[in-house]
Design a protein around this motif. Structure first.
Motif, PDB file in Angstrom:
ATOM      1  N   THR A  53       0.854  -1.193   0.000  1.00  0.00           N
ATOM      2  CA  THR A  53       0.000   0.000   0.000  1.00  0.00           C
ATOM      3  C   THR A  53       0.887   1.239   0.000  1.00  0.00           C
ATOM      4  N   GLU A  55       1.151   3.288   2.398  1.00  0.00           N
ATOM      5  CA  GLU A  55       1.792   3.402   3.713  1.00  0.00           C
ATOM      6  C   GLU A  55       3.012   2.485   3.791  1.00  0.00           C
ATOM      7  N   THR A  56       2.879   1.286   3.221  1.00  0.00           N
ATOM      8  CA  THR A  56       4.024   0.373   3.188  1.00  0.00           C
ATOM      9  C   THR A  56       5.152   0.988   2.367  1.00  0.00           C
ATOM     10  N   HIS A 347      -5.826   0.534   6.208  1.00  0.00           N
ATOM     11  CA  HIS A 347      -5.933   1.548   7.264  1.00  0.00           C
ATOM     12  C   HIS A 347      -5.362   2.879   6.781  1.00  0.00           C
TER      13      HIS A 347
HETATM   14  N1  ADE Z   1      -2.771  -3.321   7.031  1.00  0.00           N
HETATM   15  C1  ADE Z   1      -3.936  -2.691   7.170  1.00  0.00           C
HETATM   16  N2  ADE Z   1      -3.922  -1.518   6.516  1.00  0.00           N
HETATM   17  C2  ADE Z   1      -2.709  -1.398   5.953  1.00  0.00           C
HETATM   18  C3  ADE Z   1      -2.106  -0.392   5.161  1.00  0.00           C
HETATM   19  N3  ADE Z   1      -2.738   0.711   4.830  1.00  0.00           N
HETATM   20  N4  ADE Z   1      -0.842  -0.621   4.754  1.00  0.00           N
HETATM   21  C4  ADE Z   1      -0.210  -1.748   5.109  1.00  0.00           C
HETATM   22  N5  ADE Z   1      -0.721  -2.713   5.856  1.00  0.00           N
HETATM   23  C5  ADE Z   1      -1.971  -2.542   6.283  1.00  0.00           C
END
Ligand code: ADE
Length: 418
Positions: A53, A55-56, A347
């Motif tokens: 994602t 965020e990752t 998330h």
């Molecule tokens: N697990 C739940 N939401 C996530 C996100 N946005 N990025 C990475 N892992 C998650």
């Protein structure tokens, strides 16, 4: 550099979305700035198996800023954001192996591609990477000094491995940090699960009966958000204390047998297998929606649902319509995979900020302390957890009080009473 992504041309869109996430991850930003200066991960290879994602992607940047060589694959076949994978390969030059919708064979071939890097540190979400390593030849794990685990399901699997005396290197249970599960599992899963259900179905939540199976931190979050949207909440739980808590939180608690007949929308977040089974599908109302937000797609007995059905068709993206022999229709979302990542974006960055600060700082901790760690599952050190909470508050412009010397003394004394 090798990589395997769906479409490299999506990189620009991915980069913009990653920028959006980065802007909402101030704690990780502070870690990145320090990592850039101090290079704590220099010379280390990190094999990460996470939901790919935005965020990752920000976490991957931080690890790279700290000097690590990073390889990334998906921790779920349906959770990759293909534009993010393309941007990671193009702009960050990260060896990323993940495609949204990949089949099980490709999923595992991607894990193996990442493991071919002979990593020093693993970063897992659900423990598929660690489980694959433990079934591989010693060649694969020779260099590993430690690993981290992101989620409840993974921590449970790893504790089982450790209790059998078979865990081959130390793992830090990031999930168990307070700045992780109290926020990510509760507020993150709560919001993103409702987001996934709504994006997939566009159904009105208000006035519908939402059945939440499991009242751990994730279940509490889902129930809280669905209640906020004016649903009638029914909680299914096997633990008496949690069931009592759900009751006193104001929800109806009953068995899945009873709830099956009442629910309009079902969500499983238990981490266990076959929570909603064939006999329950058989009694559901016409039009019932079933979904899962637990890590694996085992919580719904999909083979059982298939057996009851005479017809199956995809009616919308992420919505499978099953026509049962009794004439009723049941709608399965996202193939029973975690709906918050399958149909939505996972998330929000604001909570992943804390989860992934724990990841980055735990990787640094492993680097400094692995010689003193045994092959066991460890908590994130308390000072890391506290520091993340402090940084998060400060990033939100929130100041808190400190104990006066008199208050401190009072708390460490026993003499003063009534
Ligand atoms: N697990 C739940 N939401 C996530 C996100 N946005 N990025 C990475 N892992 C998650």
């Amino acid at each position: 550099m090798k990589f395997d992504v769906k479409d490299i041309k999506l990189a620009h869109k991915g980069a913009l979305r990653i920028e959006w996430a980065r802007n909402n991850m101030p704690v990780l930003g502070l870690v990145a700035a320090r990592f850039k200066k101090e290079q704590p991960l220099k010379g280390l290879t990190v094999a990460a198996c996470l939901h790919v994602t935005t965020e990752t992607a920000v976490l991957m940047e931080v690890l790279k800023a700290g000097g690590a060589n990073v390889y990334l694959c998906a921790s779920n076949p349906l959770s990759t954001q293909d534009d993010v994978a393309a941007s990671l390969a193009t702009h960050l030059k990260i060896a990323v192996f993940s495609i949204k919708g990949e089949n099980t064979k490709t999923y595992y071939s991607h894990l193996k591609a990442v493991l071919a890097s002979k990593p020093h540190i693993t970063m897992d979400d659900g423990a598929d990477l660690v489980s694959t390593i433990h079934q591989a030849s010693p060649e694969v794990y020779r260099n590993i000094i430690g690993g981290t685990e992101e989620t409840t399901t993974g921590v449970i699997r790893l504790r089982a491995l450790a209790s059998e005396g078979k865990l081959r290197y130390p793992i830090i249970a990031v999930n168990d940090a307070q700045t992780k599960h109290l926020f990510d599992n509760r507020y993150g899963t709560g919001q993103s699960t409702m987001d996934g259900i709504i994006r997939a179905t566009n159904k009105l939540v208000a006035g519908s009966a939402v059945v939440v199976c499991g009242y751990g931190w994730c279940g509490r979050g889902v129930a809280m958000r669905a209640k906020g949207m004016a649903a009638r909440i029914i909680v299914i739980e096997v633990d008496p204390l949690r069931a009592l808590e759900a009751t006193m939180d104001g929800y109806e608690v009953m068995t899945i047998k009873e709830a099956a007949k009442i629910g309009d929308i079902f969500v499983t977040v238990t981490g266990d297998i076959n929570v909603i089974r064939k006999e329950h599908f058989a009694t559901m109302k016409d039009g019932a929606i079933v979904s899962n937000s637990g890590h694996f797609n085992v919580e719904l007995d999909i083979p059982g649902l298939e057996k009851l059905s005479r017809l199956k068709r995809r009616i919308r993206d992420y919505v499978e319509e099953y026509t049962l022999r009794n004439g009723r229709k049941i709608y399965l979302l996202g193939e029973g995979r975690l709906i918050n990542l399958a149909a939505a974006e996972g998330h929000p960055a604001q909570v992943m900020d804390m989860s992934f600060a724990n990841q980055a700082l735990s990787a640094e901790y492993i680097k400094h302390h692995y010689r003193n760690l045994e092959n066991n599952v460890y908590k994130v050190p308390e000072d890391i957890d506290q520091n993340i909470a402090k940084l998060k508050l400060s990033s939100m412009g929130i100041k808190i009080d400190v104990l006066t010397p008199e208050q401190k003394k009072y708390l460490s004394s026993w003499e003063m009473g009534t």
